[in-house]
Design an enzyme around this catalytic site. Structure first.
Site, mmCIF file in Angstrom:
data_model
loop_
_atom_site.group_PDB
_atom_site.id
_atom_site.type_symbol
_atom_site.label_atom_id
_atom_site.label_comp_id
_atom_site.label_asym_id
_atom_site.label_seq_id
_atom_site.Cartn_x
_atom_site.Cartn_y
_atom_site.Cartn_z
ATOM 1 N N GLY A 1 -17.005 -4.762 18.000
ATOM 2 C CA GLY A 1 -16.437 -4.412 16.791
ATOM 3 C C GLY A 1 -15.259 -5.596 16.442
ATOM 4 O O GLY A 1 -14.401 -5.265 16.739
ATOM 5 N N TYR A 2 -15.988 -6.829 16.094
ATOM 6 C CA TYR A 2 -14.940 -7.718 15.818
ATOM 7 C C TYR A 2 -14.995 -8.143 14.323
ATOM 8 O O TYR A 2 -13.868 -8.027 13.628
ATOM 9 C CB TYR A 2 -15.298 -9.026 16.638
ATOM 10 C CG TYR A 2 -15.349 -9.178 18.031
ATOM 11 C CD1 TYR A 2 -14.501 -8.035 18.598
ATOM 12 C CD2 TYR A 2 -15.618 -10.112 18.914
ATOM 13 C CE1 TYR A 2 -14.190 -7.995 20.005
ATOM 14 C CE2 TYR A 2 -15.459 -10.266 20.233
ATOM 15 C CZ TYR A 2 -14.798 -8.901 20.768
ATOM 16 O OH TYR A 2 -14.660 -9.259 22.244
ATOM 17 N N THR A 3 -15.972 -8.533 13.604
ATOM 18 C CA THR A 3 -15.961 -9.105 12.470
ATOM 19 C C THR A 3 -15.577 -7.930 11.482
ATOM 20 O O THR A 3 -16.019 -6.853 11.412
ATOM 21 C CB THR A 3 -17.262 -9.875 12.125
ATOM 22 O OG1 THR A 3 -17.617 -10.755 13.171
ATOM 23 C CG2 THR A 3 -17.383 -10.479 10.771
ATOM 24 N N THR B 1 -23.935 -5.809 15.491
ATOM 25 C CA THR B 1 -25.207 -5.684 15.846
ATOM 26 C C THR B 1 -25.338 -4.619 17.185
ATOM 27 O O THR B 1 -24.805 -4.704 18.084
ATOM 28 C CB THR B 1 -25.907 -7.189 16.187
ATOM 29 O OG1 THR B 1 -25.741 -8.043 15.100
ATOM 30 C CG2 THR B 1 -27.183 -6.997 16.555
ATOM 31 N N GLU C 1 -18.938 -17.464 24.829
ATOM 32 C CA GLU C 1 -19.788 -17.324 23.594
ATOM 33 C C GLU C 1 -19.710 -18.699 22.799
ATOM 34 O O GLU C 1 -20.793 -19.076 22.356
ATOM 35 C CB GLU C 1 -19.057 -16.350 22.571
ATOM 36 C CG GLU C 1 -20.164 -15.949 21.302
ATOM 37 C CD GLU C 1 -19.647 -14.764 20.669
ATOM 38 O OE1 GLU C 1 -20.376 -13.778 20.348
ATOM 39 O OE2 GLU C 1 -18.326 -14.846 19.876
#
Length: 278
Positions: free
Chosen positions: A16-18, A50, A132
């Site tokens: 849950g970043y963006t 995602t 990443e």
């Protein structure tokens, strides 16, 4: 309790970043976590989460102090996705995949779910972000799916060209121009495989985009049809690959971010600053 289940595949965790309007600038997140006794109240939204629909937990990046420098006021939580106030909604993509919005409305979470120190969330996410982005000595092969997709599309095209014929009854692969194009794409794929770090991140995505486009053009009009369409060539695999390819320039941090990393961390160029109008 959680890690063994992650290891055996019975528990999944999404990122849950963006957030909307924040793009790839994770330090600009607005999802707010506010102290409430021995816990926190979280409000905000995430997007492009995602796998959330299949996950039980979410690594959630939140803002806990809006008064300090934006990199210093962040805190990470391991958020159980079955808590009241969590809502997951689907986002469809051009590539046919599903990603998600995650809405957070007055979600109460105990402080025991916090990862790392309060307001030190940037340090928590730094290591996985470096992996990443293919930075460091021990990095994950984050672009390997793109290599795999390049090779798969190329092999599909070669197999098709080996049996398909032109209007004169000649095999497509016997055309010297076709053979030269396929050979060049094979060389490009191998060059992408051999390019390390952030440079590889850029080259691999661009190679996949170029490969998918070239092969679709090579196979002709029927290859533009999806798998479910009448008359589709190659079971729609080239068409599917063509839709998937553009998104790889965004996944895992955009290629623009990789270019900045190359400029600043590898070439030693000064950090760019946005121009002010007026």
């Amino acid at each position: 309790i959680i890690l063994p289940k992650v290891a055996d595949g019975t528990v999944r965790i999404c990122l849950g970043y963006t957030e909307p309007d924040c793009g790839s600038d994770l330090a600009a997140v607005r999802t707010r976590a506010t102290r409430d006794g021995d816990g926190w109240i979280i409000n905000g939204q995430k997007m492009f989460t995602t796998g959330a629909q299949h996950s039980q937990y979410c690594f959630l990046l939140t803002r806990t102090d809006p008064e300090v420098a934006k990199h210093k006021g962040l805190t990470v939580f391991l958020l159980p996705l079955d808590l009241p106030g969590v809502e997951i909604r689907p986002i469809g993509t051009l590539g046919g995949e599903r990603t998600n919005f995650v809405y957070l409305h007055d979600v109460r979470i105990d402080d025991s779910w916090r990862i790392g120190e309060v307001n030190n969330g940037w340090a928590v996410i730094a290591a996985p972000l470096n992996a990443e982005h293919s930075i460091g000595d021990d990095v994950a092969e984050v672009t390997s799916p793109y290599f795999t997709e390049c090779e798969r599309l190329w092999q599909v095209a070669v197999q098709w060209a080996s049996v398909a014929t032109d209007i004169h009854g000649n095999r497509i692969i016997d055309d010297q121009v076709v053979r030269a194009d396929l050979a060049q794409l094979a060389i490009d794929i191998e060059l992408a495989r051999s390019t390390p770090g952030p440079m590889g991140r850029i080259v691999c995505s661009e190679t996949l985009i170029r490969t998918a486009s070239k092969l679709l053009d090579l196979a002709g009009a029927q290859a533009f049809l999806s798998e479910t369409s009448d008359g589709s060539a190659l079971n729609g695999e080239l068409e599917e690959g063509y839709r998937y390819a553009p998104g790889t320039a965004i996944y895992g941090g955009s290629t623009d971010i990789a270019r900045n990393m190359i400029a600043e961390r590898i070439l030693g160029l000064p950090r760019s600053t946005p121009r002010r109008s007026g």
